[in-house]
Motif scaffolding. Sequence first.
Motif, PDB file in Angstrom:
ATOM      1  N   TRP A 222       1.013  -1.058  -0.087  1.00  0.00           N
ATOM      2  CA  TRP A 222      -0.013  -0.096  -0.082  1.00  0.00           C
ATOM      3  C   TRP A 222       0.857   1.232  -0.031  1.00  0.00           C
ATOM      4  O   TRP A 222       0.565   2.304  -0.473  1.00  0.00           O
ATOM      5  CB  TRP A 222      -0.792  -0.133   1.156  1.00  0.00           C
ATOM      6  CG  TRP A 222      -1.903   1.176   1.179  1.00  0.00           C
ATOM      7  CD1 TRP A 222      -1.735   2.152   2.339  1.00  0.00           C
ATOM      8  CD2 TRP A 222      -2.817   1.640   0.218  1.00  0.00           C
ATOM      9  NE1 TRP A 222      -2.694   3.101   2.044  1.00  0.00           N
ATOM     10  CE2 TRP A 222      -3.315   2.736   0.700  1.00  0.00           C
ATOM     11  CE3 TRP A 222      -3.530   0.829  -0.697  1.00  0.00           C
ATOM     12  CZ2 TRP A 222      -4.562   3.488   0.215  1.00  0.00           C
ATOM     13  CZ3 TRP A 222      -4.575   1.644  -1.368  1.00  0.00           C
ATOM     14  CH2 TRP A 222      -5.029   2.838  -1.008  1.00  0.00           C
ATOM     15  N   SER A 223       2.048   1.115   0.468  1.00  0.00           N
ATOM     16  CA  SER A 223       2.965   2.294   0.498  1.00  0.00           C
ATOM     17  C   SER A 223       3.145   2.821  -1.075  1.00  0.00           C
ATOM     18  O   SER A 223       3.556   4.240  -0.996  1.00  0.00           O
ATOM     19  CB  SER A 223       4.240   1.957   1.400  1.00  0.00           C
ATOM     20  OG  SER A 223       4.999   1.125   0.542  1.00  0.00           O
ATOM     21  N   ALA A 224       2.831   2.290  -1.906  1.00  0.00           N
ATOM     22  CA  ALA A 224       3.080   2.814  -3.064  1.00  0.00           C
ATOM     23  C   ALA A 224       2.277   3.795  -3.773  1.00  0.00           C
ATOM     24  O   ALA A 224       1.955   4.316  -4.808  1.00  0.00           O
ATOM     25  CB  ALA A 224       3.368   1.463  -4.484  1.00  0.00           C
ATOM     26  N   ILE A 225       0.947   3.894  -2.707  1.00  0.00           N
ATOM     27  CA  ILE A 225       0.106   4.866  -3.031  1.00  0.00           C
ATOM     28  C   ILE A 225       0.855   6.271  -3.243  1.00  0.00           C
ATOM     29  O   ILE A 225       0.196   7.228  -3.840  1.00  0.00           O
ATOM     30  CB  ILE A 225      -1.083   4.915  -1.959  1.00  0.00           C
ATOM     31  CG1 ILE A 225      -2.393   5.908  -2.454  1.00  0.00           C
ATOM     32  CG2 ILE A 225      -0.392   5.190  -0.624  1.00  0.00           C
ATOM     33  CD1 ILE A 225      -3.334   5.740  -1.520  1.00  0.00           C
ATOM     34  N   ALA A 226       2.017   6.402  -2.679  1.00  0.00           N
ATOM     35  CA  ALA A 226       2.450   7.614  -2.562  1.00  0.00           C
ATOM     36  C   ALA A 226       3.670   7.543  -3.411  1.00  0.00           C
ATOM     37  O   ALA A 226       3.774   8.367  -4.516  1.00  0.00           O
ATOM     38  CB  ALA A 226       3.256   8.007  -1.152  1.00  0.00           C
ATOM     39  N   SER A 227       4.497   6.555  -3.364  1.00  0.00           N
ATOM     40  CA  SER A 227       5.787   6.274  -4.341  1.00  0.00           C
ATOM     41  C   SER A 227       6.214   4.749  -4.225  1.00  0.00           C
ATOM     42  O   SER A 227       5.618   4.177  -3.000  1.00  0.00           O
ATOM     43  CB  SER A 227       6.804   7.204  -4.257  1.00  0.00           C
ATOM     44  OG  SER A 227       7.564   6.843  -3.048  1.00  0.00           O
ATOM     45  N   THR A 228       7.111   4.332  -5.103  1.00  0.00           N
ATOM     46  CA  THR A 228       7.555   2.967  -4.718  1.00  0.00           C
ATOM     47  C   THR A 228       8.943   3.007  -3.955  1.00  0.00           C
ATOM     48  O   THR A 228       9.720   1.913  -4.130  1.00  0.00           O
ATOM     49  CB  THR A 228       7.672   2.451  -6.205  1.00  0.00           C
ATOM     50  OG1 THR A 228       8.609   3.134  -6.938  1.00  0.00           O
ATOM     51  CG2 THR A 228       6.231   2.330  -6.955  1.00  0.00           C
ATOM     52  N   ASP A 229       9.327   4.056  -3.392  1.00  0.00           N
ATOM     53  CA  ASP A 229      10.428   4.289  -2.826  1.00  0.00           C
ATOM     54  C   ASP A 229      10.946   3.095  -1.897  1.00  0.00           C
ATOM     55  O   ASP A 229      12.164   2.672  -1.809  1.00  0.00           O
ATOM     56  CB  ASP A 229      10.795   5.492  -2.198  1.00  0.00           C
ATOM     57  CG  ASP A 229      10.841   6.700  -2.992  1.00  0.00           C
ATOM     58  OD1 ASP A 229      10.935   6.484  -4.345  1.00  0.00           O
ATOM     59  OD2 ASP A 229      10.380   7.902  -2.822  1.00  0.00           O
ATOM     60  N   VAL A 230       9.966   2.733  -1.041  1.00  0.00           N
ATOM     61  CA  VAL A 230      10.215   1.668  -0.051  1.00  0.00           C
ATOM     62  C   VAL A 230      10.347   0.359  -0.639  1.00  0.00           C
ATOM     63  O   VAL A 230      11.219  -0.030  -0.694  1.00  0.00           O
ATOM     64  CB  VAL A 230       8.941   1.638   1.088  1.00  0.00           C
ATOM     65  CG1 VAL A 230       8.976   0.395   1.879  1.00  0.00           C
ATOM     66  CG2 VAL A 230       8.823   2.916   1.838  1.00  0.00           C
ATOM     67  N   LEU A 231       9.448   0.069  -1.637  1.00  0.00           N
ATOM     68  CA  LEU A 231       9.373  -1.317  -2.267  1.00  0.00           C
ATOM     69  C   LEU A 231      10.778  -1.410  -3.133  1.00  0.00           C
ATOM     70  O   LEU A 231      11.631  -2.501  -3.199  1.00  0.00           O
ATOM     71  CB  LEU A 231       8.257  -1.546  -3.308  1.00  0.00           C
ATOM     72  CG  LEU A 231       6.785  -1.590  -2.514  1.00  0.00           C
ATOM     73  CD1 LEU A 231       5.921  -1.620  -3.479  1.00  0.00           C
ATOM     74  CD2 LEU A 231       6.959  -2.965  -1.642  1.00  0.00           C
TER      75      LEU A 231
END
Length: 299
Positions: A222-231
Motif C-alpha cells: 500500500w505504501s506505493a500509493i505515494a511512491s515505490t521508494d520503500v518497495l
Amino acid sequence: VDPNHSKTIVAGPPIREDFSGFPWPQKYKNDANIVVDKIYSSYRPEQILLVNYHMGVLSKGNPFEVEAVDQTDELKMQLYLVVLTKKNLPFSFRQRNFGDVGACMIFLDLPYVEKHLALGSRFVNIVWKKSWILRQKSTFHVQLMPREIDWCCKLERIKLCSKNARSVMQNLLMTMAEAPLLMPDTALLLLRELYNIGIQTYLQCAVGFIPKDMDLSALLDWSAIASTDVLDGILNTHDLNKLILSIILKPQDIWWKSAVMDMDEKHKTLVISQARSAVELYERLFEGLILSIEQRIAQ
C-alpha cells in the motif's frame, strides 16, 4: 493525463471513467475497466477514486508531494483506490486483479471523510482534491469544502514522529548488533519489527494515514500509493536478502518452523546486516519527506 490534475468532487450524473485519456496500452484500459466494474458491482459504493497508479515506473506521480515523476513506458499496472461508502464496513482493505491490472483499495465511509475534511486531514484532503473519480452513483449528492492543510503544523508533527521512530529503530538495531547471545530466530523477529516500525512511520509521514488491520506485507504494497521508494529500497538487493524478507513477512514460519531452517551464526549476521540497511533506508526516506514538505512551505 495531467499529473498535476486537481478536481473537486461534486454531485452530478453517474460517472464511469473509461481511461481513454490515460497514457496506457488499450489492454490495460480494458482490464482496468473490468477490475473497477467488479469492485463497483461488489460493494455498490458512493464513489471509487483513483489516487495513484504504477505501470512499472510509469506513475501518475506522488499526489502527496508537489513534484510529479517522469512517465516512461513499462509493463503491468497497479491501481491505488479509495472506495467511498455510505457506512462503515467491517473491513478496510481489499485487493482485486484481472488480466494485467491489479487494484489495492481502502474503504472510507462518508462520515469519516466529512469529519476529516473539516479537520484538515492531509490524506482525506488530498484524496478529495486530486483523485480521479472512476465511478460515482447518480444519487451521490455531497458537496464538501475541505479545510486547508496547515503544512507548518504537519511538518512539526512529522519531524517529531520520524525522530522518535528513528531512535526506536536505532535502539533495536543496537540490541541486535551488541547482544551477547542473540538467537537467529529472535534476530528475524526483531528485523520484522524494524520493518513494521519503518513502514508505519513512512505511511504516517508520507501519506498521513495508516489503514487499519493490515499486515506488514499489505502495508508495504500500500505504501506505493505515494511512491515505490520503500518497495524499490527493500527489493533492490540480492536473492538471499529477499529470502529473509519473505520469511519475516510470514512470522508463523519463524514461530513454528525456525528449528528446521538450519539457521546458524552466518544467517544471524546476514539478518543484522539487513536490519542495518533497513534502518538506513527508512532514515533516508524520512529525511526526504521532511525536505519535500519544507520545499512545499517555501513555495
